[in-house]
Each structure stands twice: as C-alpha cells, then as structure tokens.
Design a protein around this motif. Structure first.
Motif, PDB file in Angstrom:
ATOM      1  N   VAL A  19      68.796  82.549  11.657  1.00 16.09           N
ATOM      2  CA  VAL A  19      67.874  83.250  12.547  1.00 16.09           C
ATOM      3  C   VAL A  19      67.116  82.265  13.414  1.00 16.09           C
ATOM      4  CG1 VAL A  19      65.980  84.896  12.667  1.00 16.09           C
ATOM      5  CG2 VAL A  19      67.572  84.991  10.762  1.00 16.09           C
ATOM      6  N   ALA A  20      67.054  82.555  14.718  1.00 13.41           N
ATOM      7  CA  ALA A  20      66.233  81.741  15.619  1.00 13.41           C
ATOM      8  C   ALA A  20      65.068  82.586  16.090  1.00 13.41           C
ATOM      9  CB  ALA A  20      67.072  81.294  16.809  1.00 13.41           C
ATOM     10  N   GLU A  21      63.916  81.933  16.204  1.00 15.46           N
ATOM     11  CA  GLU A  21      62.720  82.640  16.646  1.00 15.46           C
ATOM     12  C   GLU A  21      62.400  82.213  18.071  1.00 15.46           C
ATOM     13  OE1 GLU A  21      59.374  81.768  14.143  1.00 15.46           O
ATOM     14  OE2 GLU A  21      57.949  82.625  15.579  1.00 15.46           O
ATOM     15  N   PHE A  22      62.112  83.169  18.940  1.00 13.94           N
ATOM     16  CA  PHE A  22      61.822  82.865  20.347  1.00 13.94           C
ATOM     17  C   PHE A  22      60.446  83.377  20.725  1.00 13.94           C
ATOM     18  CE2 PHE A  22      66.393  83.325  19.917  1.00 13.94           C
ATOM     19  CZ  PHE A  22      66.841  82.132  20.468  1.00 13.94           C
ATOM     20  N   ASP A  44      72.332  90.373  15.430  1.00 16.19           N
ATOM     21  CA  ASP A  44      71.322  91.388  15.700  1.00 16.19           C
ATOM     22  C   ASP A  44      70.071  90.694  16.202  1.00 16.19           C
ATOM     23  OD1 ASP A  44      70.109  93.805  15.923  1.00 16.19           O
ATOM     24  OD2 ASP A  44      70.408  94.408  13.840  1.00 16.19           O
ATOM     25  N   ALA A  45      69.357  91.391  17.067  1.00 14.42           N
ATOM     26  CA  ALA A  45      68.110  90.834  17.595  1.00 14.42           C
ATOM     27  C   ALA A  45      66.957  91.699  17.114  1.00 14.42           C
ATOM     28  CB  ALA A  45      68.166  90.815  19.115  1.00 14.42           C
ATOM     29  N   TYR A  46      65.793  91.102  16.981  1.00 12.00           N
ATOM     30  CA  TYR A  46      64.626  91.830  16.485  1.00 12.00           C
ATOM     31  C   TYR A  46      63.480  91.613  17.457  1.00 12.00           C
ATOM     32  CZ  TYR A  46      67.500  91.995  12.374  1.00 12.00           C
ATOM     33  OH  TYR A  46      68.548  92.215  11.523  1.00 12.00           O
ATOM     34  N   SER A  47      62.884  92.718  17.895  1.00 12.65           N
ATOM     35  CA  SER A  47      61.825  92.570  18.897  1.00 12.65           C
ATOM     36  C   SER A  47      60.748  93.619  18.660  1.00 12.65           C
ATOM     37  CB  SER A  47      62.412  92.742  20.292  1.00 12.65           C
ATOM     38  OG  SER A  47      62.955  94.029  20.407  1.00 12.65           O
ATOM     39  N   PRO A  48      59.531  93.354  19.146  1.00  7.57           N
ATOM     40  CA  PRO A  48      58.438  94.321  18.926  1.00  7.57           C
ATOM     41  C   PRO A  48      58.546  95.561  19.799  1.00  7.57           C
ATOM     42  CG  PRO A  48      57.595  92.307  19.938  1.00  7.57           C
ATOM     43  CD  PRO A  48      59.060  92.127  19.783  1.00  7.57           C
ATOM     44  N   ALA A 149      57.620  89.753  14.205  1.00  8.29           N
ATOM     45  CA  ALA A 149      58.655  90.486  14.947  1.00  8.29           C
ATOM     46  C   ALA A 149      58.137  91.840  15.386  1.00  8.29           C
ATOM     47  CB  ALA A 149      59.897  90.677  14.091  1.00  8.29           C
ATOM     48  N   THR A 150      57.072  92.328  14.774  1.00  9.50           N
ATOM     49  CA  THR A 150      56.481  93.591  15.225  1.00  9.50           C
ATOM     50  C   THR A 150      55.258  93.322  16.085  1.00  9.50           C
ATOM     51  OG1 THR A 150      55.221  93.686  13.190  1.00  9.50           O
ATOM     52  CG2 THR A 150      57.268  94.955  13.264  1.00  9.50           C
ATOM     53  N   CYS A 151      55.033  92.046  16.430  1.00 17.03           N
ATOM     54  CA  CYS A 151      53.841  91.724  17.223  1.00 17.03           C
ATOM     55  C   CYS A 151      54.225  91.021  18.525  1.00 17.03           C
ATOM     56  CB  CYS A 151      52.893  90.888  16.384  1.00 17.03           C
ATOM     57  SG  CYS A 151      51.394  90.420  17.246  1.00 17.03           S
ATOM     58  N   ASP A 152      54.567  89.739  18.460  1.00 19.08           N
ATOM     59  CA  ASP A 152      54.788  89.004  19.704  1.00 19.08           C
ATOM     60  C   ASP A 152      55.895  87.958  19.615  1.00 19.08           C
ATOM     61  OD1 ASP A 152      53.462  87.374  17.998  1.00 19.08           O
ATOM     62  OD2 ASP A 152      51.918  86.739  19.386  1.00 19.08           O
ATOM     63  N   ARG A 153      56.810  88.094  18.638  1.00 23.53           N
ATOM     64  CA  ARG A 153      57.905  87.130  18.547  1.00 23.53           C
ATOM     65  C   ARG A 153      59.247  87.868  18.599  1.00 23.53           C
ATOM     66  NH1 ARG A 153      54.731  83.636  19.547  1.00 23.53           N
ATOM     67  NH2 ARG A 153      54.164  81.883  18.241  1.00 23.53           N
ATOM     68  N   PHE A 154      60.275  87.129  19.027  1.00 27.42           N
ATOM     69  CA  PHE A 154      61.589  87.720  19.219  1.00 27.42           C
ATOM     70  C   PHE A 154      62.587  86.922  18.390  1.00 27.42           C
ATOM     71  CE2 PHE A 154      58.764  88.293  22.700  1.00 27.42           C
ATOM     72  CZ  PHE A 154      58.877  89.634  22.970  1.00 27.42           C
ATOM     73  N   PHE A 155      63.441  87.597  17.652  1.00 25.74           N
ATOM     74  CA  PHE A 155      64.354  86.914  16.738  1.00 25.74           C
ATOM     75  C   PHE A 155      65.795  87.276  17.057  1.00 25.74           C
ATOM     76  CE2 PHE A 155      60.318  87.126  14.685  1.00 25.74           C
ATOM     77  CZ  PHE A 155      60.204  85.977  13.927  1.00 25.74           C
ATOM     78  N   LEU A 156      66.659  86.271  16.888  1.00 18.09           N
ATOM     79  CA  LEU A 156      68.089  86.533  17.009  1.00 18.09           C
ATOM     80  C   LEU A 156      68.750  86.044  15.731  1.00 18.09           C
ATOM     81  CD1 LEU A 156      70.419  87.483  18.906  1.00 18.09           C
ATOM     82  CD2 LEU A 156      70.769  85.073  19.403  1.00 18.09           C
ATOM     83  N   CYS A 157      69.502  86.932  15.102  1.00 17.45           N
ATOM     84  CA  CYS A 157      70.154  86.568  13.850  1.00 17.45           C
ATOM     85  C   CYS A 157      71.664  86.612  14.057  1.00 17.45           C
ATOM     86  CB  CYS A 157      69.744  87.550  12.763  1.00 17.45           C
ATOM     87  SG  CYS A 157      70.640  87.290  11.233  1.00 17.45           S
ATOM     88  N   ILE A 158      72.333  85.470  13.808  1.00 18.36           N
ATOM     89  CA  ILE A 158      73.796  85.481  13.789  1.00 18.36           C
ATOM     90  C   ILE A 158      74.191  85.615  12.331  1.00 18.36           C
ATOM     91  CG2 ILE A 158      75.878  84.148  14.272  1.00 18.36           C
ATOM     92  CD1 ILE A 158      74.492  83.215  16.802  1.00 18.36           C
ATOM     93  N   ASN A 178      66.430  76.814  23.043  1.00 19.74           N
ATOM     94  CA  ASN A 178      64.984  76.838  23.224  1.00 19.74           C
ATOM     95  C   ASN A 178      64.252  77.738  22.219  1.00 19.74           C
ATOM     96  OD1 ASN A 178      62.573  76.184  24.385  1.00 19.74           O
ATOM     97  ND2 ASN A 178      62.678  77.794  25.955  1.00 19.74           N
ATOM     98  N   PRO A 179      64.637  77.684  20.916  1.00 17.10           N
ATOM     99  CA  PRO A 179      63.912  78.509  19.950  1.00 17.10           C
ATOM    100  C   PRO A 179      62.642  77.801  19.473  1.00 17.10           C
ATOM    101  CG  PRO A 179      65.659  77.347  18.851  1.00 17.10           C
ATOM    102  CD  PRO A 179      65.666  76.860  20.275  1.00 17.10           C
ATOM    103  N   LEU A 180      61.735  78.554  18.867  1.00 18.22           N
ATOM    104  CA  LEU A 180      60.565  77.938  18.240  1.00 18.22           C
ATOM    105  C   LEU A 180      60.995  77.290  16.926  1.00 18.22           C
ATOM    106  CD1 LEU A 180      57.920  80.694  18.846  1.00 18.22           C
ATOM    107  CD2 LEU A 180      58.137  78.542  20.056  1.00 18.22           C
ATOM    108  N   ASN A 181      61.874  77.962  16.207  1.00 22.31           N
ATOM    109  CA  ASN A 181      62.481  77.349  15.039  1.00 22.31           C
ATOM    110  C   ASN A 181      63.723  78.115  14.624  1.00 22.31           C
ATOM    111  OD1 ASN A 181      61.791  79.384  12.952  1.00 22.31           O
ATOM    112  ND2 ASN A 181      59.699  78.823  13.575  1.00 22.31           N
ATOM    113  N   VAL A 182      64.539  77.476  13.805  1.00 15.60           N
ATOM    114  CA  VAL A 182      65.784  78.097  13.334  1.00 15.60           C
ATOM    115  C   VAL A 182      65.770  78.038  11.819  1.00 15.60           C
ATOM    116  CG1 VAL A 182      68.297  77.908  13.307  1.00 15.60           C
ATOM    117  CG2 VAL A 182      67.049  77.408  15.401  1.00 15.60           C
ATOM    118  N   SER A 183      66.101  79.149  11.184  1.00  9.94           N
ATOM    119  CA  SER A 183      66.099  79.106   9.718  1.00  9.94           C
ATOM    120  C   SER A 183      67.270  79.914   9.180  1.00  9.94           C
ATOM    121  CB  SER A 183      64.786  79.647   9.166  1.00  9.94           C
ATOM    122  OG  SER A 183      64.450  80.819   9.841  1.00  9.94           O
ATOM    123  N   GLU A 184      67.666  79.556   7.949  1.00 11.36           N
ATOM    124  CA  GLU A 184      68.769  80.267   7.321  1.00 11.36           C
ATOM    125  C   GLU A 184      68.190  81.291   6.365  1.00 11.36           C
ATOM    126  OE1 GLU A 184      72.785  78.331   6.446  1.00 11.36           O
ATOM    127  OE2 GLU A 184      71.633  78.292   4.587  1.00 11.36           O
TER     128      GLU A 184
END
Lengths: 190, 469
Positions: A19-22, A44-48, A149-158, A178-184
């Motif tokens: 997952v990357a956070e944007f 899948d992407a996760y957005s507020p 993810a329900t406030c002000d961040r956007f996530f993309l999960c491969i 250009n993510p803020l961070n990437v995590s497994e």
C-alpha cells in the motif's frame, strides 16, 4: 514484519498487498494510471470521497448496479399491476359507479409506487451486496495511517493476488510515484 | 440539465479549507462535548417535554377514541389531516434538496442536504402518525395494506386514500434508505476520529465496515444517483397524491385541477422555510458559517420567494374557480372564507404566504438573518393556515346548507400538534448531537472540484486553526 521474498511463486499467502499513501488526489490518480500501465490488474484505491475517473485509471469496470435496479424496477411494476389485477379484477371484482373493472389510470399510482419501492431496495441492498458490506474486518485496516483514508489521505493498494505481484518490485515501483510512504499489509491471522 | 458551471470556491466554502479542516469543522459538533451550550440542552428539554405531551395525547386518544378531537360530521377531516399534510410538505424540501438538486448538479446543495434529509425523515414520522391515529383503531391499521384475510376483502385501488398509503409508506422507506446510505461514509469517518469507546463502536457498526474503496465508491455513486432519480418523481407523486385526497372528491373548494402542482409548490415553500428555521441557529451556534455560507441562505430565500408566488397564483385561482363554477356551494364557500368565522385565518394566510415573502426580493433583507428567520417562521405558519383554510373550512359549507356546521378544535387537537412539534425538535436536536449535520464527503468532493478548476495545489494550510476549542 520484514518480508524479503524475491520470487512471486514464493510469495507468502498471508500478504494482502503493498500500500502506498498519497497526499493528493492528483498523486493517487497518477499512481493508479501508472500501475495499470505497468500491467498490474488487482489493485484498489481508498479515498475519503468519490473520485471520478479513478476506477478507469485502475482499469476496473463494473456496471451491475444499474442492471439490478432496472430488474427490480420491472419486478416492482409487474408486482404492482398483477396484485391489483388479481385482487380487483379476478378475486373480488366490484362495480364502483359503473366504472370499468380494470382501469389503468386509477391503478397507476400504486403501480408506480411499487416500481419506486422495488428499485430503491434494488439499489440499496444490491449495492451493499456487491460491495461485500457489511463486513467485520478487512486487512487494509492494518495499513499505517489508514484512519486518515476517511479524512485527508489517499491510498493505493496493489494486491498480492495480482499475477505480477512481487513484494519488492511493487514496493520499488510505488516508491517512485511520490508517495508519503509505502507499506506491506498482511492478512489478519485467523 | 443545468449548465455545469464551476462556481468560485469562496462562494460555497468560506476560509482556506483543506480536506482535514472540513472534517474538523463538522466532527467537532459531535466529538467535542464542550461545544454544546445551555441553549442546546434547553431546546432538547423542550423537545422531550413536547414528546411527553404527544405521548399523553396519543394515550388519551387511544383510551377515549377520536371523539376527543373537534372533528364532527360534516367536518370529518380537521386538524389531524391539516397536520398530516403540513408535516409531509415540510419533509419535501429535504427530498427536493437531496434528489432534485443532485440531478441538476447544483453543488451548493452539498452542505445543506444531510440536514434537510433528516428533516424529511422526522417530518414524515410526525405526518404518518396522523392518518394512522385518525382511523380510530390504529391497532388494525394493517388493514390498509393488501393481504389475504379471512374476510376475503382487498383495498380499493380506485381510492386516493389507498394511493396515499402506497405513496407515503414508499416515500418514508426510500427517504430512510437514501439518508442512511449518505451517512455511511461519514459515519466511517467519525469511527476513525472518535476517541470515546462507545461512540467508536457505535459508528463502526453503523457504517457497515466502510473502507472508502474506489470500487465501492463507484457502485455507491451509481446507486446514489439512481435513488435520486427515483426519489425525484416520487416526491412529486407523494404530494400530488396527497392533493388527490381532496381534488378527486366533489366537496366544494376541494376539486380545483390546480391542486397537485400548487400543493407541491406549497410543500417546497414550507419545507425550505423549515430548513432555514433550523439551519440559521445551528450554523451560528456551531460556527458552520464557512460551510453554510450566506450564498446558501440567499438561494434558499429565492426558492422560498419563487414558490410563494406559485402558491399565491394558486389562491387567486381558487377564488376564480369558485366564481367561475357558478355552483352555489363553491361560491358560498369562497365568500365564507373571506368574511366568515375564520376570515382572520384566511387573511393571515394571504399575509403570511403572499405578502411577507415579498421582502425576499431585496438582497439586503436576504442578508439579514433575523429578517430571513422571521419570514421563514411566518411561512411555516402560513402553510399551516393554508391547509386549515382548505381542509376543515371546505367541509363546513356544503351544497345542502342544512348540514353546515362550524368547526372548533379542542384542547387535544392543540396538544397533539404541539406534541409533534416537540417530537420533531427532539429528533432534530439528537440528530445534531449524534450525526454529522453536513455531508462530509460531498463537501470534500466539492472542495476538490473547485481546487481543480482553479488549477491550484490540493495542499492547503487552513488560514485559521479550527476544531480544537
């Protein structure tokens, strides 16, 4: 937990995905586009809030809800008119002021309301069923900062079920976007 | 379809906001206990007392029967139906804002729709109570629905009363689904913000495990748009059906063909007035001025003005139809309204619905919240008077003058009506306390769209620190 798998065939089954956070919608959209172009399909992407064009960017299409609604609407119309027809024409015909036994203009309102009611049920329950909700838990919730993810961040999960998924490659790929961070993210232990 | 024109951000969202600060502004009303001042508890207490009065009135009614009301043949429909029509009309503004304005892509609706939808649900609850109690034996109200029974009887589908049963029950169900669906992503947001354990669990269960997946949003938007598409003809059908209860009869004063559109316009007028009556104090008390801006209030005032002109036209037509019919009953009724026992009510109605809203022509007065609030309150009263002038008044004057009989409400009519106002107020206060009064995700969506159209960066530092008080 550090995962250092290098070959996709050896991937551990308890990984949900990477997952990357944007910080912005623009970054998320660009990332989804890049991932699709790079050949990833299970993501899948996760957005507020709903973002138009995001599912297209992910290369995902689904138009089942309108069909469910159309079918439930038709079911509603048929239910309404056949209820009226059976009860007022077949089962208990009653002469009211010499009017015809079957009068579509007078039967129209209940028929219309049945149509609306059934369509609304179709849209509401059909949408939740297709989305697999309500659901008790989902592995994505263990992503760091996912409460945003329900406030002000956007996530993309491969997701790990992607045929091209390789933990290190995906992480390297996402880091370039250009993510803020990437995590497994792991599947929860049962 | 309306022209899709992107309005400048400062018109719809005040101050420099980012996604996070929108959350803070809306969440603080629920998550910050200290924000609720004395007036909140006083209003809530009044609401609870009103609910008590309502329960007592219903209890006494069930014990004694509807003889405790002022209804007497020939006036079989009186305050109970007046209040039913009034409440259901108030509910219509909610659906209008949430469905019709959604289809017309009026983005300014985004910060008032949740509020108005909640109003719809609570108003329809108050409305639905009346015909159910009016049957006299509410414990057999299931007879209203078609079901196989031992008597072998079915409802009469040619009767507008059965249409009403279908329309109102469908309307309540659809409004509830629409409202709940809109709340799910916002409750997920509150789940992630709440620190109180019970609040967190409560929102977590109510939001069905929503995680904001793009795939979910895609289906969600499809379902939402389709529901809005169905709710739009539904809301028009509901008040038209309510007006058929009168218009399909042959009672003098009840059968002008103008009834359906004029009832719908009146419903929108009264409903917008009620939205303003609740939104203005709440906006002030919880500092929501950045999200419910003066522009929103301005537009709502204009809708009130437009619909008041339509109802004015309706009143003029009623008088014309009365004269043009050439029927003695119709003419007697029209004259009785103007100079009879309830002439004060009739002329007050003309003042409330036709004269008072004319102040809304002036931009200066639309910007004065006191004037707007008072005009909206007058509009609410005016709509009630309209239904009073239509329903019991028409039944007092008959084609056969020998059966004419004046109508007078009793203390129980007044008690039950006051009680439902209290019940409505209590539900609104609890709603403001427990659920987001403004749709969080739609405001963010609006913010994103305005940022994108201005070509600015999404990373904005809010001008003022909000939320932490």
């Amino acid at each position: 937990m550090e995962q250092t798998l290098t070959h996709s065939n050896l991937r551990s089954p308890d990984i949900h995905g990477t997952v990357a956070e944007f910080e912005t919608v623009a970054d998320l959209k660009a990332a989804a586009n890049a991932a699709r172009k790079n050949g990833y399909v299970e993501m899948d992407a996760y957005s507020p809030f709903p973002i138009h064009g995001l599912t297209e960017a992910m290369g995902w299409k689904n138009n089942v809800v309108p069909w469910i609604v159309a079918l439930s609407g038709i079911t509603g119309t048929i239910t309404g008119i056949s209820l009226e027809y059976y009860t007022a024409v077949i089962d208990y015909p009653m002469n009211v002021g010499g009017k015809p036994i079957f009068t579509l203009p007078m039967f129209f309102v209940p028929m219309f309301e049945f149509t609306v009611l059934f369509s609304a049920f179709g849209a509401f329950f059909g949408m939740w069923a297709l989305n697999g909700l309500p659901r008790y838990h989902h592995p994505i919730f263990s992503t760091p900062h996912f409460e945003r993810a329900t406030c002000d961040r956007f996530f993309l999960c491969i997701e790990a079920k992607d045929p091209k998924y390789d933990s290190d490659e995906v992480a390297a790929f996402l880091s370039k976007l250009n993510p803020l961070n990437v995590s497994e993210v792991e599947e929860p232990e049962l | 379809m309306a022209v899709q024109e992107q309005l400048p951000r400062e018109i719809l969202i005040g101050g420099e906001q980012n996604y996070g600060s929108v959350n803070q502004i809306i969440d603080k009303v629920i998550l910050n206990n200290g924000l609720h001042r004395k007036w909140f508890y006083i209003t809530l207490l009044l609401g609870v007392m009103g609910t008590g009065l309502m329960l007592v009135s219903i209890g006494w009614l069930l014990y004694m029967g509807i003889g405790i009301w002022g209804n007497q043949i020939p006036v079989g429909w009186a305050w109970d139906i007046v209040n039913f029509v009034w409440w259901i009309g108030i509910g219509h503004a909610g659906t209008l804002i949430s469905a019709i304005l959604l289809l017309l892509r009026q983005q300014w609706r985004n910060s008032i729709n949740r509020f108005a939808e909640a109003m719809t649900i609570f108003a329809v609850m108050c409305a639905g109570m009346y015909p159910l109690l009016h049957t006299g034996r509410p414990w057999v109200d299931y007879w209203l629905f078609p079901y196989p029974n031992i008597l072998g009887l079915w409802p009469q589908y040619r009767s507008p009363l059965f249409w009403d049963v279908c329309a109102v029950s469908t309307y309540f169900t659809v409004s509830l689904l629409f409202w709940y669906m809109g709340l799910v992503p916002d409750m997920a947001s509150l789940r992630d913000r709440a620190t109180n354990k019970f609040a967190k669990y409560g929102y977590a269960i109510a939001c069905l495990g929503w995680r904001g997946s793009a795939k979910h949003w895609h289906r969600y938007e499809q379902a939402n748009l389709l529901l809005a598409g169905f709710a739009t003809p539904l809301v028009l059908s509901v008040h038209s059906t309510v007006s058929f209860d009168f218009a399909m009869s042959v009672v003098p004063g009840w059968n002008p063909t103008i009834f359906p559109p004029y009832f719908v316009a009146g419903a929108v007028y009264g409903g917008f007035a009620m939205v303003l009556n609740f939104a203005i104090p709440i906006r002030k008390a919880y500092k929501l001025e950045d999200l419910i801006t003066m522009k929103h209030i301005d537009w709502m005032c204009k809708i009130m003005l437009a619909t008041s002109l339509i109802v004015f036209y309706g009143y003029a037509m009623e008088v014309f139809f009365g004269w043009y019919s050439g029927s003695k009953g119709e003419i007697d009724l029209t004259v009785y309204r103007m100079v009879g026992e309830y002439k004060l009510e009739y002329w007050m109605l003309i003042f409330c619905n036709c004269v008072a809203p004319q102040t809304m022509w002036f931009p200066k007065l639309r910007q004065n919240l006191w004037v707007v609030w008072i005009v909206a309150a007058i509009a609410g009263l005016g709509m009630w008077l309209e239904r009073f002038v239509i329903i019991p008044m028409c039944l007092q004057i008959n084609p056969l003058p020998a059966i004419d009989r004046p109508y007078h409400p009793t203390i129980w009519d007044i008690a039950l009506f006051t009680g439902t106002i209290g019940f409505f107020t209590m539900l609104m206060m609890l709603f403001v306390r427990a659920l987001p009064t403004i749709n969080i995700f739609e405001v963010k969506d609006l913010l994103y769209k305005t940022i994108r159209s201005e070509g600015k960066s999404e990373i904005i530092k809010p001008a003022t620190a909000v939320g932490v008080e």
